[in-house]
Scaffold this active site. Sequence first.
Site: not given
Ligand SMILES: NC(=O)c1ccc[n+]([C@@H]2O[C@H](COP(=O)([O-])OP(=O)(O)OC[C@H]3O[C@@H](n4cnc5c(N)ncnc54)[C@H](O)[C@@H]3O)[C@@H](O)[C@H]2O)c1
Length: 269
Positions: A16, A18, A60, A152
């Site tokens: 899901r 990014i 995980d 974080y």
């Molecule tokens: N959304 C933002 O604004 C933003 C900004 C900067 C950086 N990020 C980084 O981008 C990345 C993705 O973020 P996102 O917003 O798409 O998050 P999201 O919560 O929409 O998706 C996170 C994904 O990681 C998976 N995940 C979480 N914990 C896990 C684990 N223990 N084992 C396996 N899979 C796991 C979830 O199942 C999911 O598929 C992250 O590293 C986040 O820190 C996000």
Amino acid sequence: MQVLKDKVIFITGGSRGIGLECAHKYKKAGARVVIISNDPKSLDKCRKDYPEPHHLILCDISVASDVEHAIAETLNKYGRIDVIHNNAGIAHPSKPIHETTDEEWTALFNVNLKGVYHTTKFGIEALKVTQGCVLNTSSLVGEIGQEDHAAYAATKGAINALTKSMALDYAKYKIRVNAVAPAGVWTEMLEEWEKERQDNGGTRSYLDGIHALGYCPEGDVVADVCVFLVSAQARFITGVIMPVSGGAELGYRRIDQKKDNNEKINMTT
Ligand SMILES: NC(=O)c1ccc[n+]([C@@H]2O[C@H](COP(=O)([O-])OP(=O)(O)OC[C@H]3O[C@@H](n4cnc5c(N)ncnc54)[C@H](O)[C@@H]3O)[C@@H](O)[C@H]2O)c1
């Protein structure tokens, strides 16, 4: 042109947000995508878009044996791994550090950082064979900090240091290691944060305003950069933390934005 034709890309958190946008773009660029996630619901949801030759694994990343099995399953299936994209991450809790519990701290570091340790530990030999690359999804906050997210932000600062150090360690194998650093991106992670804040649209206008380009994007903007960084077009780029931030880190926008934002919030309340 399919710049990733037949490459095997192992992406964590690909079910899901990014990660899913990256999976879509990798697939479009010709790659075989291995989507890793700990969330059965979102994995199931993306299953129909990822039939053979793609693959989905429930795993995980904070658990060493899970990652060891996922890497082995990928190698059994394809006989190679070209890219490990460490994208999975959690951002909870939204608190200053003295209010962060031991469990919250440990969970953040186990997922965001130890996950990278695990995929590298079990995947590096495969990358040596393909002279492949590692891509880490960091965050701009790893560089500039963030209110109420100290733990974080610390994990993302550590990812930046890891990216550069890993780039040095693995350059002799022709393995490139880079990171992308978004500011805000509309995903369920941000939507959950918006819900927590319950501030009548304030979060949305705040998130639009922090980006110099004027809007908070969706994950496609990050995914396009990821395709470039893992492709041969970026063959001489390693150890780079690439902001994909619409200029959020530039100038003095934070102060102006706070003022603008307060005005907007006052107008709506
Ligand atoms: N959304 C933002 O604004 C933003 C900004 C900067 C950086 N990020 C980084 O981008 C990345 C993705 O973020 P996102 O917003 O798409 O998050 P999201 O919560 O929409 O998706 C996170 C994904 O990681 C998976 N995940 C979480 N914990 C896990 C684990 N223990 N084992 C396996 N899979 C796991 C979830 O199942 C999911 O598929 C992250 O590293 C986040 O820190 C996000």
